[in-house]
Design a protein around this motif. Structure first.
Motif, PDB file in Angstrom:
ATOM      1  N   ASP A  34       0.835  -1.192   0.000  1.00 40.75           N
ATOM      2  CA  ASP A  34       0.000   0.000   0.000  1.00 40.75           C
ATOM      3  C   ASP A  34       0.871   1.245   0.000  1.00 40.75           C
ATOM      4  OD1 ASP A  34      -2.330  -1.520   0.149  1.00 40.75           O
ATOM      5  OD2 ASP A  34      -2.339  -1.494   2.339  1.00 40.75           O
ATOM      6  N   SER A  35       0.358   2.327  -0.561  1.00 35.88           N
ATOM      7  CA  SER A  35       1.077   3.594  -0.522  1.00 35.88           C
ATOM      8  C   SER A  35       1.048   4.143   0.897  1.00 35.88           C
ATOM      9  CB  SER A  35       0.416   4.592  -1.475  1.00 35.88           C
ATOM     10  OG  SER A  35      -0.835   5.004  -0.948  1.00 35.88           O
ATOM     11  N   VAL A  38      -2.391   5.498   1.774  1.00 35.59           N
ATOM     12  CA  VAL A  38      -3.387   4.478   2.109  1.00 35.59           C
ATOM     13  C   VAL A  38      -3.134   3.961   3.521  1.00 35.59           C
ATOM     14  CG1 VAL A  38      -4.224   2.155   1.558  1.00 35.59           C
ATOM     15  CG2 VAL A  38      -3.828   3.814  -0.274  1.00 35.59           C
ATOM     16  N   ILE A  39      -1.875   3.697   3.837  1.00 35.99           N
ATOM     17  CA  ILE A  39      -1.529   3.227   5.174  1.00 35.99           C
ATOM     18  C   ILE A  39      -1.898   4.289   6.216  1.00 35.99           C
ATOM     19  CG2 ILE A  39       0.381   2.592   6.710  1.00 35.99           C
ATOM     20  CD1 ILE A  39       1.724   1.350   4.193  1.00 35.99           C
ATOM     21  N   THR A  42      -5.605   4.362   6.787  1.00 36.48           N
ATOM     22  CA  THR A  42      -6.047   3.178   7.524  1.00 36.48           C
ATOM     23  C   THR A  42      -5.726   3.303   9.009  1.00 36.48           C
ATOM     24  OG1 THR A  42      -5.732   1.802   5.567  1.00 36.48           O
ATOM     25  CG2 THR A  42      -5.818   0.666   7.690  1.00 36.48           C
ATOM     26  N   GLN A 111       6.193  -0.937   4.902  1.00 41.77           N
ATOM     27  CA  GLN A 111       4.787  -0.977   4.494  1.00 41.77           C
ATOM     28  C   GLN A 111       3.927  -1.892   5.358  1.00 41.77           C
ATOM     29  OE1 GLN A 111       5.878   1.711   2.720  1.00 41.77           O
ATOM     30  NE2 GLN A 111       4.027   1.364   1.558  1.00 41.77           N
ATOM     31  N   LYS A 143       0.809  -5.019  10.187  1.00 44.42           N
ATOM     32  CA  LYS A 143      -0.111  -5.633   9.234  1.00 44.42           C
ATOM     33  C   LYS A 143       0.152  -7.129   9.224  1.00 44.42           C
ATOM     34  CE  LYS A 143      -2.147  -4.814   4.741  1.00 44.42           C
ATOM     35  NZ  LYS A 143      -2.040  -4.003   3.511  1.00 44.42           N
TER      36      LYS A 143
END
Length: 160
Positions: A34-35, A38-39, A42, A111, A143
């Motif tokens: 994910d960019s 986006v991270i 989230t 990431q 993650k």
């Protein structure tokens, strides 16, 4: 008062996501990862949910979002496991009245790991004892199997 705490926290996290995210290993970004935007979004959403769950005493949220090896270190240095934190919310031994956040920053690693550091103004109690005050808080989000889980929290009381 609880709504004020949630709204203030949202403003702080928006600033974190928009301005403070740093990717130390950006040149080694995974092609499928994910960019950072986006991270950041989230983690911002997860932090907002965490605050709401904390203020409501929602043990089910913690059951779902704490990593299996979750560890929490409070301002007195007491280490609590995932099971102990969930139990404290389930039994209402832990209760937050206020959770105001400021001075937030976040760093993304590989990431799949986010280190979030912020200032927290908390009011509440644990086992009937008041723990209100101003704290520096570090949280680590990881993650795992496609889901962002909270792996660790550590608080240090700020004198004054």
């Amino acid at each position: 008062m609880k709504i004020k705490a949630i709204l203030l926290g949202s403003v702080v996290l928006a600033a974190i996501a928009a301005v403070s995210l740093q990717v130390p290993q950006a040149s080694h970004r995974r092609a499928t990862g994910d960019s950072s935007q986006v991270i950041g979004k989230t983690i911002e959403e997860n932090e907002a949910q965490l605050r709401i769950a904390s203020l409501k005493g929602d043990s089910a949220w913690f059951q779902q979002h704490l990593a299996q090896g979750y560890t929490e270190i409070d301002a007195q240095g007491k280490v609590s496991s995932r099971a102990e934190v969930i139990k404290a919310f389930r039994t209402s031994d832990l209760a937050y009245d206020t959770m105001n956040l400021s001075e937030g920053s976040a760093r993304i690693f590989n990431q799949d790991t986010v280190l979030l550091i912020q200032k927290e103004e908390l009011a509440g109690g644990l086992h009937g004892k008041n723990f209100s005050g101003v704290f520096r808080c570090s949280r680590i989000w990881v993650k795992q199997a496609g889901e962002w889980l909270l792996a660790a929290t550590q608080r240090t009381r700020i004198p004054g």
